[in-house]
Design an enzyme around this catalytic site. Structure first.
Site, PDB file in Angstrom:
ATOM      1  N   LEU A  34       0.906  -1.322   0.017  1.00 38.42           N
ATOM      2  CA  LEU A  34      -0.034   0.005   0.090  1.00 38.42           C
ATOM      3  C   LEU A  34       0.859   1.269   0.225  1.00 38.42           C
ATOM      4  O   LEU A  34       0.090   2.291  -0.036  1.00 38.42           O
ATOM      5  CB  LEU A  34      -0.985   0.085   1.220  1.00 38.42           C
ATOM      6  CG  LEU A  34      -1.848  -1.275   1.295  1.00 38.42           C
ATOM      7  CD1 LEU A  34      -2.655  -0.867   2.551  1.00 38.42           C
ATOM      8  CD2 LEU A  34      -2.625  -1.230   0.006  1.00 38.42           C
ATOM      9  N   THR A  84      12.814  -2.741   1.606  1.00 39.47           N
ATOM     10  CA  THR A  84      12.136  -3.497   2.566  1.00 39.47           C
ATOM     11  C   THR A  84      12.754  -4.848   2.407  1.00 39.47           C
ATOM     12  O   THR A  84      13.727  -5.155   1.858  1.00 39.47           O
ATOM     13  CB  THR A  84      10.574  -3.693   2.307  1.00 39.47           C
ATOM     14  OG1 THR A  84      10.110  -4.338   3.406  1.00 39.47           O
ATOM     15  CG2 THR A  84      10.170  -4.433   0.869  1.00 39.47           C
ATOM     16  N   LYS A  88      17.227  -4.645   3.469  1.00 44.18           N
ATOM     17  CA  LYS A  88      17.610  -3.466   4.291  1.00 44.18           C
ATOM     18  C   LYS A  88      19.063  -3.574   4.642  1.00 44.18           C
ATOM     19  O   LYS A  88      19.504  -2.582   4.865  1.00 44.18           O
ATOM     20  CB  LYS A  88      16.720  -3.290   5.516  1.00 44.18           C
ATOM     21  CG  LYS A  88      15.345  -3.369   5.271  1.00 44.18           C
ATOM     22  CD  LYS A  88      14.527  -3.225   6.495  1.00 44.18           C
ATOM     23  CE  LYS A  88      13.025  -3.013   6.080  1.00 44.18           C
ATOM     24  NZ  LYS A  88      12.036  -2.825   7.341  1.00 44.18           N
ATOM     25  N   ASN A 109      16.182   1.768   5.442  1.00 44.68           N
ATOM     26  CA  ASN A 109      14.797   1.459   4.800  1.00 44.68           C
ATOM     27  C   ASN A 109      14.231   2.418   3.950  1.00 44.68           C
ATOM     28  O   ASN A 109      13.486   2.451   3.135  1.00 44.68           O
ATOM     29  CB  ASN A 109      13.522   1.113   5.745  1.00 44.68           C
ATOM     30  CG  ASN A 109      13.234   2.474   6.335  1.00 44.68           C
ATOM     31  OD1 ASN A 109      13.914   3.308   6.770  1.00 44.68           O
ATOM     32  ND2 ASN A 109      12.010   2.719   6.531  1.00 44.68           N
ATOM     33  N   ASP A 124      12.312   3.368  10.090  1.00 43.85           N
ATOM     34  CA  ASP A 124      11.441   2.263  10.606  1.00 43.85           C
ATOM     35  C   ASP A 124      11.324   2.639  12.292  1.00 43.85           C
ATOM     36  O   ASP A 124      10.248   2.243  13.054  1.00 43.85           O
ATOM     37  CB  ASP A 124      12.007   0.979  10.509  1.00 43.85           C
ATOM     38  CG  ASP A 124      11.814   0.489   9.149  1.00 43.85           C
ATOM     39  OD1 ASP A 124      10.563   0.612   8.676  1.00 43.85           O
ATOM     40  OD2 ASP A 124      12.490  -0.613   8.618  1.00 43.85           O
ATOM     41  N   GLY A 148      11.863 -11.550  16.875  1.00 50.49           N
ATOM     42  CA  GLY A 148      12.496 -11.256  15.610  1.00 50.49           C
ATOM     43  C   GLY A 148      13.465 -10.372  15.670  1.00 50.49           C
ATOM     44  O   GLY A 148      13.317  -9.419  16.507  1.00 50.49           O
ATOM     45  N   ALA A 149      14.467 -10.700  15.112  1.00 48.53           N
ATOM     46  CA  ALA A 149      15.943  -9.973  15.017  1.00 48.53           C
ATOM     47  C   ALA A 149      16.434  -9.422  13.844  1.00 48.53           C
ATOM     48  O   ALA A 149      17.403  -9.298  13.541  1.00 48.53           O
ATOM     49  CB  ALA A 149      16.877 -10.478  15.954  1.00 48.53           C
ATOM     50  N   ALA A 152      13.604  -5.219  10.347  1.00 48.81           N
ATOM     51  CA  ALA A 152      12.729  -4.434  11.149  1.00 48.81           C
ATOM     52  C   ALA A 152      13.040  -4.682  12.700  1.00 48.81           C
ATOM     53  O   ALA A 152      12.783  -3.655  13.086  1.00 48.81           O
ATOM     54  CB  ALA A 152      11.474  -4.736  10.704  1.00 48.81           C
ATOM     55  N   VAL A 242       4.206  -5.352  14.588  1.00 46.75           N
ATOM     56  CA  VAL A 242       4.679  -4.346  13.454  1.00 46.75           C
ATOM     57  C   VAL A 242       3.807  -4.806  12.065  1.00 46.75           C
ATOM     58  O   VAL A 242       4.019  -3.952  11.064  1.00 46.75           O
ATOM     59  CB  VAL A 242       6.367  -4.812  12.989  1.00 46.75           C
ATOM     60  CG1 VAL A 242       7.128  -4.305  14.165  1.00 46.75           C
ATOM     61  CG2 VAL A 242       6.466  -6.224  12.730  1.00 46.75           C
ATOM     62  N   GLY A 265       0.423  -2.380  13.823  1.00 45.19           N
ATOM     63  CA  GLY A 265       1.268  -1.886  13.001  1.00 45.19           C
ATOM     64  C   GLY A 265       1.036  -0.912  12.123  1.00 45.19           C
ATOM     65  O   GLY A 265       1.961  -0.342  11.386  1.00 45.19           O
TER      66      GLY A 265
END
Length: 301
Positions: A34, A84, A88, A109, A124, A148-149, A152, A242, A265
């Site tokens: 989007l 993205t 990144k 980003n 971000d 998550g590492a 993002a 996110v 997010g």
């Protein structure tokens, strides 16, 4: 006979030309993003020409095609690029300079193109930080666990620490990646307690945390599900995601059903877009307008 004077062609006053911008998004599986709609709508609202293109690496040879895509963007006069997953970090060696935040985070980003000079930024973390502020207000973050590492995840972790997390545990399916991020955070925030772990550490980490940050692809439309056992969720555990599509992931839905405070997010996505718009155009975007437009688009899907 009456003579009528006509101005010479050279005397005509030309209307000023509105500025125009050409930007794009580079990444994998981004055909339904989007971001183009969000940027172009803000450009129209400000009365400027704004064209935003999708540059999906899946149809161009994967990450290996990144140098060729970047060179083509410069050649065709792009003003900027958003970057993205999974580019990144891969994009960094192709740039001429990095903003202090991007250099510190090791992830980019947003790329500003000025002639043939490329400067990498990271919006971000600022987008997520504002999202936490809006979603949680003055609520102390306390102890936080993040799932998550990746690209993002690095920015989100930094934003969470900047907003005052007292302790922080980062968990990833690849424990070496979470350990590397934890080491980086310790150097950036001396005196804070930062730990890392693998998936087997999730239950203990969540049970002792005040808040949960989810920064993996799980829960996206293309990756449905939830990244942890929902039985670990509880009313006093705030949860930030996110993922913005769907607007209510299974994680947020289950947490909200328990009465927990949740942060979607959408705010992070809009926040980073606001900052990217400014970097690309030198103009301030209307964040409230972009947020309303984003929600309108998502509601129509």
């Amino acid at each position: 006979m009456t003579l009528v004077a006509h101005p010479a062609p050279s005397a005509r006053i030309e209307a000023p030309t509105a500025p125009s911008f050409l930007c794009g998004l580079i990444g994998s599986g981004i055909a339904r993003s989007l971001t183009p709609t969000l940027h172009e709508a803000e450009g129209r609202a400000q009365g400027v020409g704004y064209v935003y293109r999708i540059l999906d690496i899946d149809s161009r040879g994967g990450v290996e095609s990144l140098p060729r895509i970047i060179n083509a963007a410069v050649e065709f006069g792009f003003d900027g690029l958003n970057v993205t997953h999974p580019c990144k970090q891969a994009v960094i060696p192709l740039l001429d300079d990095l903003s202090p935040d991007a250099r510190m985070l090791g992830a980019v980003n947003t790329v500003k193109i000025d002639g043939d000079r490329l400067t990498g930024h990271n919006t971000d973390w600022t987008g997520f930080s504002r999202n936490l502020e809006i979603g949680l207000g003055d609520t102390p973050l306390g102890g936080v666990v993040q799932l998550g590492a990746g690209g993002a995840g690095v920015a989100v972790a930094y934003a969470t620490m900047k907003r005052g997390a007292e302790t922080f545990t980062v968990i990833d399916a690849d424990p070496t990646r979470s350990a590397a991020l934890a080491d980086r955070l310790r150097s950036q925030f001396p005196g804070r307690t930062v730990a890392s772990g693998g998936l087997t550490d999730v239950p203990d980490a969540v049970r002792s945390a005040n808040g949960l940050v989810h920064a993996t692809p799980i829960g996206m439309a293309a990756h449905p599900g939830i990244a942890l056992d929902p039985e670990l969720l509880r009313p006093d555990l705030w949860v930030a995601d996110v993922v913005y599509r769907p607007t209510e992931t299974e994680l947020l839905r289950r947490a909200r059903a328990l009465g927990a405070r949740t942060v979607s997010g959408i705010g992070m996505t809009v926040g980073q877009a606001v900052d990217s718009f400014r970097i690309f155009t030198g103009r301030e975007a209307d964040e409230a307008r972009m947020s309303a437009h984003m929600k309108q688009i998502l509601a129509a899907e």
